[in-house]
Design an enzyme around this catalytic site. Structure first.
Site, PDB file in Angstrom:
ATOM      1  N   GLU A   1       0.844  -1.201   0.000  1.00 16.25           N
ATOM      2  CA  GLU A   1       0.000   0.000   0.000  1.00 16.25           C
ATOM      3  C   GLU A   1       0.879   1.250   0.000  1.00 16.25           C
ATOM      4  O   GLU A   1       0.603   2.216  -0.713  1.00 16.25           O
ATOM      5  CB  GLU A   1      -0.899  -0.009   1.230  1.00 16.25           C
ATOM      6  CG  GLU A   1      -1.738   1.243   1.402  1.00 16.25           C
ATOM      7  CD  GLU A   1      -2.209   1.421   2.831  1.00 16.25           C
ATOM      8  OE1 GLU A   1      -2.567   2.563   3.175  1.00 16.25           O
ATOM      9  OE2 GLU A   1      -2.201   0.435   3.597  1.00 16.25           O
TER      10      GLU A   1
ATOM     11  N   ASP B   1       0.713   3.829  -3.093  1.00  9.22           N
ATOM     12  CA  ASP B   1       0.314   5.213  -2.870  1.00  9.22           C
ATOM     13  C   ASP B   1       1.256   6.166  -3.603  1.00  9.22           C
ATOM     14  O   ASP B   1       0.813   7.134  -4.241  1.00  9.22           O
ATOM     15  CB  ASP B   1       0.317   5.502  -1.371  1.00  9.22           C
ATOM     16  CG  ASP B   1       0.006   6.949  -1.058  1.00  9.22           C
ATOM     17  OD1 ASP B   1      -1.130   7.392  -1.308  1.00  9.22           O
ATOM     18  OD2 ASP B   1       0.900   7.663  -0.563  1.00  9.22           O
TER      19      ASP B   1
ATOM     20  N   ASP C   1      -7.265   0.887   0.637  1.00  9.80           N
ATOM     21  CA  ASP C   1      -5.889   0.461   0.938  1.00  9.80           C
ATOM     22  C   ASP C   1      -5.489  -0.712   0.048  1.00  9.80           C
ATOM     23  O   ASP C   1      -4.358  -0.773  -0.458  1.00  9.80           O
ATOM     24  CB  ASP C   1      -5.763   0.051   2.407  1.00  9.80           C
ATOM     25  CG  ASP C   1      -5.782   1.249   3.352  1.00  9.80           C
ATOM     26  OD1 ASP C   1      -5.703   2.392   2.870  1.00  9.80           O
ATOM     27  OD2 ASP C   1      -5.900   1.024   4.578  1.00  9.80           O
TER      28      ASP C   1
ATOM     29  N   GLU D   1      -4.627   0.464  -3.454  1.00 13.11           N
ATOM     30  CA  GLU D   1      -3.263   0.990  -3.545  1.00 13.11           C
ATOM     31  C   GLU D   1      -2.244  -0.146  -3.499  1.00 13.11           C
ATOM     32  O   GLU D   1      -1.219  -0.092  -4.195  1.00 13.11           O
ATOM     33  CB  GLU D   1      -3.008   1.966  -2.396  1.00 13.11           C
ATOM     34  CG  GLU D   1      -3.766   3.277  -2.539  1.00 13.11           C
ATOM     35  CD  GLU D   1      -3.493   4.233  -1.398  1.00 13.11           C
ATOM     36  OE1 GLU D   1      -3.560   5.449  -1.621  1.00 13.11           O
ATOM     37  OE2 GLU D   1      -3.223   3.760  -0.260  1.00 13.11           O
TER      38      GLU D   1
END
Length: 237
Positions: free
Chosen positions: A48, A52, A121, A124
């Site tokens: 994640e 991101d 989450d 990502e």
């Protein structure tokens, strides 16, 4: 995770992983990892983190290239609309990603599979997994296909409350408000129905797993009702 299930998700993603363990890890919530005694290294948290960063870079470049008339501030606001938690959770619905998540028993029982924070989450984390397995262009293709598609239609959905407020305020005497109409389901799986009202008169309704989500959907439905957004632009309702 069963190989047939992985293959099914790969078809949704339009990509076959060389290292399927990366995909499995991207789907693994901390609650599942803790129950399996694999700790944070077995969950999707690190992927994640990577995803991101990849998402921010790709979306920044995309909007810089596609929206040449926008200022830095406007680009920042537009990017934020597309990479925030509700936006990513909605985009995950289009895959769909939620049915493939690996959750602990407690998280499963309390509605974690539909919780925007968990789903976003995981979205990502999938970006991070794609980046590691296939490289930058594979990750970019996924982001542009599932997250940065239908910019105008999604913008109306993601910014629905702000856009509706601005529209209502064109009439200086008009007042926009939201009213909770219904609250259903057990405590851990609540569904809320909210109406968007202009001067106390309902324009449209929306339903969601939180009051905030219900208000957003009601606002978007109101934009459709008022003819400000087109129903063909986004299938968010």
């Amino acid at each position: 995770m069963d190989s047939d299930i992985i293959r099914e998700l790969e078809e949704h993603l339009n990509y076959s992983f060389q290292n399927r363990e990366l995909l499995v890890q991207a789907l693994t919530h901390t609650s599942f990892a803790n129950e399996a005694h694999s700790g944070h290294l077995g969950s999707n948290e690190r992927l994640e983190f990577l995803g991101d960063a990849v998402l921010e870079l790709v979306s920044s470049e995309f909007f810089y290239r596609e929206k040449t008339q926008l200022s830095e501030g406007e680009l920042t606001k537009l990017r934020a609309s597309f990479v925030c938690e509700p936006a990513l959770a909605y985009c995950a619905e289009q895959i769909p990603l939620s049915p493939y998540l690996l959750l602990g028993r407690g998280e499963e029982m309390t509605g974690g599979r539909t919780r925007p924070s968990i789903v976003s989450d995981a979205m990502e984390a999938v970006v991070g997994a794609l980046y590691l397995d296939g490289g930058p262009e594979i990750a970019r293709g996924f982001i542009e296909r599932f997250i940065l598609n239908d910019i105008e239609g999604k913008r109306y959905f993601y910014d629905a409350k702000t856009i509706l407020q601005e529209e209502i305020q064109r009439d200086k005497d008009a007042v926009l408000s939201y009213e909770l109409l219904a609250e259903t389901g057990p405590e851990h799986l609540k569904r809320f129905t909210v109406a968007a009202l202009r001067d106390g008169v309902a324009i449209a309704e929306g339903t969601g797993s939180s009051k905030k989500e219900a208000e957003q959907r009601a606002a978007y439905a109101a934009l459709l009702t008022l003819g400000i957004a087109e129903s063909g632009g986004s299938s968010c309702t």
